[in-house]
Write an enzyme that holds these catalytic residues in place. Structure first.
Site, PDB file in Angstrom:
ATOM      1  N   HIS A  15       0.852  -1.200   0.000  1.00  0.00           N
ATOM      2  CA  HIS A  15       0.000   0.000   0.000  1.00  0.00           C
ATOM      3  C   HIS A  15       0.877   1.236   0.000  1.00  0.00           C
ATOM      4  O   HIS A  15       2.101   1.148   0.140  1.00  0.00           O
ATOM      5  CB  HIS A  15      -0.988  -0.020   1.167  1.00  0.00           C
ATOM      6  N   HIS A  21       1.480   3.924   1.939  1.00  0.00           N
ATOM      7  CA  HIS A  21       1.866   4.690   3.120  1.00  0.00           C
ATOM      8  C   HIS A  21       3.384   4.810   3.122  1.00  0.00           C
ATOM      9  O   HIS A  21       4.087   3.870   2.709  1.00  0.00           O
ATOM     10  CB  HIS A  21       1.391   3.992   4.411  1.00  0.00           C
ATOM     11  N   ASP A  38       5.777   4.539   5.237  1.00  0.00           N
ATOM     12  CA  ASP A  38       6.638   3.503   5.835  1.00  0.00           C
ATOM     13  C   ASP A  38       6.665   2.229   4.995  1.00  0.00           C
ATOM     14  O   ASP A  38       7.344   1.262   5.361  1.00  0.00           O
ATOM     15  CB  ASP A  38       6.248   3.218   7.295  1.00  0.00           C
ATOM     16  N   HIS A  39       5.966   2.240   3.845  1.00  0.00           N
ATOM     17  CA  HIS A  39       5.974   1.071   2.956  1.00  0.00           C
ATOM     18  C   HIS A  39       6.485   1.384   1.552  1.00  0.00           C
ATOM     19  O   HIS A  39       6.806   0.471   0.803  1.00  0.00           O
ATOM     20  CB  HIS A  39       4.576   0.450   2.882  1.00  0.00           C
ATOM     21  N   HIS A  54      -7.308  -1.754   6.037  1.00  0.00           N
ATOM     22  CA  HIS A  54      -6.333  -0.790   6.560  1.00  0.00           C
ATOM     23  C   HIS A  54      -6.683   0.641   6.184  1.00  0.00           C
ATOM     24  O   HIS A  54      -6.526   1.545   6.985  1.00  0.00           O
ATOM     25  CB  HIS A  54      -4.944  -1.167   6.044  1.00  0.00           C
TER      26      HIS A  54
HETATM   27 ZN   LIG Z   1       2.868   0.511   8.107  1.00  0.00          ZN
HETATM   28 ZN   LIG Z   2      -0.098   1.585   6.519  1.00  0.00          ZN
END
Ligand SMILES: [Zn+2]
Ligand SMILES: [Zn+2]
Length: 258
Positions: free
Chosen positions: A74, A76, A78-79, A157
């Site tokens: 996804h 975000h 941090d990804h 999520h």
């Molecule tokens: Zn995350």
């Molecule tokens: Zn996330």
């Protein structure tokens, strides 16, 4: 400094998964953000590419040019916010000529381009020295990506954007990656017959609809049909109670042989 004994030596016979980041978005206890390097007999790919990925690759002595494909769960930070630094590495430090394929949920190409332009506007106007190829992953549509068979499914999520869990098959192995998600029975379904289930575990006391907590995973762990369950995306609550946890917790340097 990296000593020869620490250098990454690929095992040609077996696939392996190298954990590059086992922390949550807040880098709990100094852990890196989500990224997992998978080496199969045929290819090398990343599952997610958090902001800290390039540092983690270098710390572990892994040559980033070996990566063929990045699969994103996804969008975000941090990804996926590590991608611009990977591009920069390929642009200047270890020039790349062959294409890099990025696969992710709808909107991935736009978001990655926007992120790169926001971070390095001067470069983003110039033609890339290597080709970026994109594959859109849609829930329940299996994609053949080179030698990988990628089975994305929607997880709980995000409300408007699509977050994916990813089941990936290669050689004779299957792994499941939860991405970020609240509880869904689909984790039970898609874990059946896998060699490894990389499962997020953000919380201990806190219970949210958009993330998993340890008690919830513990309640269900015997229903997962996987050979090895490893908890990752670890937040401060989980790390503070690690002495009460009976399932395997990832570290930033964990290597799993399949
Ligand atoms: Zn995350
Ligand atoms: Zn996330």
């Amino acid at each position: 400094m990296i000593h020869a004994s620490q250098c990454y030596t690929p095992n040609m016979n077996n696939a392996e998964v190298r954990f590059l980041g086992s922390g949550d978005a807040f880098c709990a206890a100094g852990r890196n953000q989500a990224a997992y390097l998978v080496r199969t007999g045929e290819t090398v790919f990343l599952l997610d590419c958090g902001a800290t990925t390039l540092a983690s690759l270098k710390l572990q002595g892994i040559d980033s040019t070996t990566i063929d494909t990045v699969l994103l769960s996804h969008l975000h930070g941090d990804h996926f916010a590590g991608l611009p630094f990977l591009f920069l590495q390929y642009w200047f430090e270890t020039p790349r000529r062959r294409p890099l394929r990025i696969c992710g949920p709808p909107g991935t190409q736009n978001r990655v381009s926007q992120l790169f332009a926001a971070m390095y506007r001067d470069l983003s106007d110039k033609p890339f020295p290597f080709r970026l190829e994109y594959t859109e992953l849609l829930p329940q549509r299996v994609e053949e990506v080179g030698s990988l068979r990628v089975g994305p499914f929607r997880v709980r999520h995000q409300e408007t954007e699509i977050s994916l869990g990813l089941r990936v098959r290669f050689d004779r192995h299957s792994i499941l990656y939860s991405g970020d998600t609240g509880w869904t029975e689909d984790l039970i379904l898609h874990s059946q017959g896998t060699d490894l289930f990389i499962c997020e575990c953000c919380f201990f006391e806190t219970r949210l609809a958009m993330h998993l907590d340890y008690p919830r995973i513990w309640e269900n762990h015997q229903r997962f049909g996987t050979t090895r369950l490893v908890l990752t995306h670890l937040g401060r609550e989980v790390l503070a109670r690690s002495n009460q946890i009976e399932l395997e917790l990832a570290t930033d340097h964990l290597t799993v042989q399949l």
